[in-house]
Design an enzyme around this catalytic site. Structure first.
Site, PDB file in Angstrom:
ATOM      1  N   HIS A 140      -1.817  39.591  -5.808  1.00  0.00           N
ATOM      2  CA  HIS A 140      -2.186  39.970  -6.520  1.00  0.00           C
ATOM      3  C   HIS A 140      -3.068  41.688  -6.487  1.00  0.00           C
ATOM      4  CE1 HIS A 140      -0.771  36.296  -8.774  1.00  0.00           C
ATOM      5  NE2 HIS A 140      -2.101  35.829  -8.546  1.00  0.00           N
ATOM      6  N   THR A 145     -25.532  47.605  -5.266  1.00  0.00           N
ATOM      7  CA  THR A 145     -24.197  47.662  -4.434  1.00  0.00           C
ATOM      8  C   THR A 145     -23.069  47.308  -5.090  1.00  0.00           C
ATOM      9  OG1 THR A 145     -24.554  44.532  -4.685  1.00  0.00           O
ATOM     10  CG2 THR A 145     -25.722  45.683  -2.630  1.00  0.00           C
ATOM     11  N   LYS A 185     -22.554  47.211  -0.651  1.00  0.00           N
ATOM     12  CA  LYS A 185     -20.604  46.624  -0.529  1.00  0.00           C
ATOM     13  C   LYS A 185     -19.958  46.250   0.419  1.00  0.00           C
ATOM     14  CE  LYS A 185     -20.691  44.693  -4.941  1.00  0.00           C
ATOM     15  NZ  LYS A 185     -21.285  43.420  -4.996  1.00  0.00           N
TER      16      LYS A 185
END
Ligand SMILES: O=c1[nH]c(=O)c2[nH]c(=O)[nH]c2[nH]1
Length: 307
Positions: free
Chosen positions: A259, A57, A12
């Site tokens: 965020h 991942t 990832k």
């Protein structure tokens, strides 16, 4: 077989992990972009689709966030070592792990005299400005008689690790947002401010000093405002500039609400006590407004990207 598999790796990429360490009122921040890449006995998943040797991942992503809690983030190198060792020693088919990390540096925002008199501190202990990436802008217009000068800043990234709430908003059937009583507030400040100087060469503002002062006031207002919404913080930033800089009549801000979502670590038996966040890059809220000296006209374009 007419073809064979060559070098391969997977994992990832770009896990945006933010770790806040709370030492009483003094907070510390580590902000990393972590990319995991694993290789080893992965022939079968390519040839036949058997996933028997594949650590998902998604799991490598979870491990990054869980390790931020379990080990903390001492340094990018130390964090990378923990991760790489873990993947290679815990999963037999994984022979090699490459962890790439970008670290984003932050420094504390210095407070105003008023605030330091109040708190006795010359820094806000939970307010940070990202190091070294802001861009200063200027637009000068002259029609042969009058000048218009609009200065600005963009990509000035700031973050408060506490003193931000958001609640009491409208809830309709599509609302899922949970009310927040202690959240991270972060934004990339884009702002423009218009000078009231038009023609008197003798009374030209000191542009360098003005920029430094505007920057200082907007940062201090960001740091010192106990925020119930980014809209409220934005207004305070503009008002602080207008009230302290007589050479400026109008300020416009465009502030993305960057965020930071608390990561659910419960599935790994870990408690996330407002420490480990996923820094999302999109979508983001976008909060925009003009703040005017009373009686003055709004002339900065509404869409700052056109300036
Ligand atoms: O400061 C905020 N203002 C909003 O208007 C808003 N909307 C939202 O979903 N989160 C937030 N936060």
């Amino acid at each position: 077989m007419p073809t064979i598999l060559g070098q391969n790796q997977y994992g990832k990429a770009e896990n945006r992990v933010v770790k806040i360490t709370r030492d009483g009122a003094t907070h510390h921040i580590k902000d990393l972009n972590v990319s995991v890449s694993l290789s080893g006995d992965m022939d079968e998943v390519h040839y036949s689709g058997s996933n028997a040797n594949v650590l998902p991942t998604d799991t490598t992503k979870n491990t990054v966030f869980a390790f931020a809690k379990e080990y903390g983030i001492e340094s990018a190198e130390q964090f990378g070592i923990h991760l790489a060792r873990h993947f290679v020693t815990s999963q037999e088919p994984v022979h090699r792990a490459r962890i790439r990390i970008e670290e984003y540096a932050w420094e504390r925002i210095e407070t105003s005299d008023a605030n330091s008199k109040f708190t006795g501190a010359d820094e806000v202990k939970h307010s940070f400005v990202r190091k070294g990436q802001e861009i200063r802008t200027a637009q000068v217009t002259f029609d042969g008689e009058k000048w218009e000068v609009i200065s600005g800043v963009k990509d000035l990234t700031v973050l408060n690790s506490t003193n931000s709430e958001f609640w009491g908003y409208i809830k309709d059937k599509y609302t899922t947002l949970k009310e927040a009583y202690d959240r991270i507030l972060a934004t990339d400040v884009s702002g423009k401010w218009r000078f009231n100087w038009t023609d008197d060469e003798q009374k030209m503002p000191n542009w360098e000093k003005s920029y430094e002062q505007v920057r200082k006031h907007l940062l201090q207002a960001f740091a010192e405002t106990y925020s119930l919404s980014l809209q409220q913080t934005l207004y305070q930033m503009g008002a602080r500039i207008i009230n302290n800089r007589s050479e400026i009549d109008e300020v416009r801000f465009s502030l993305p609400n960057k965020h930071h979502f608390l990561v659910d670590l419960e599935p790994f038996g870990l408690k996330n006590d407002n420490e480990v966040y996923f820094a999302a890059d999109r979508p983001y809220g976008l909060i925009e407004a003009t703040i005017l000296r009373d009686g003055c006209e709004a002339r900065i374009p509404v869409d700052l990207t056109n300036l």
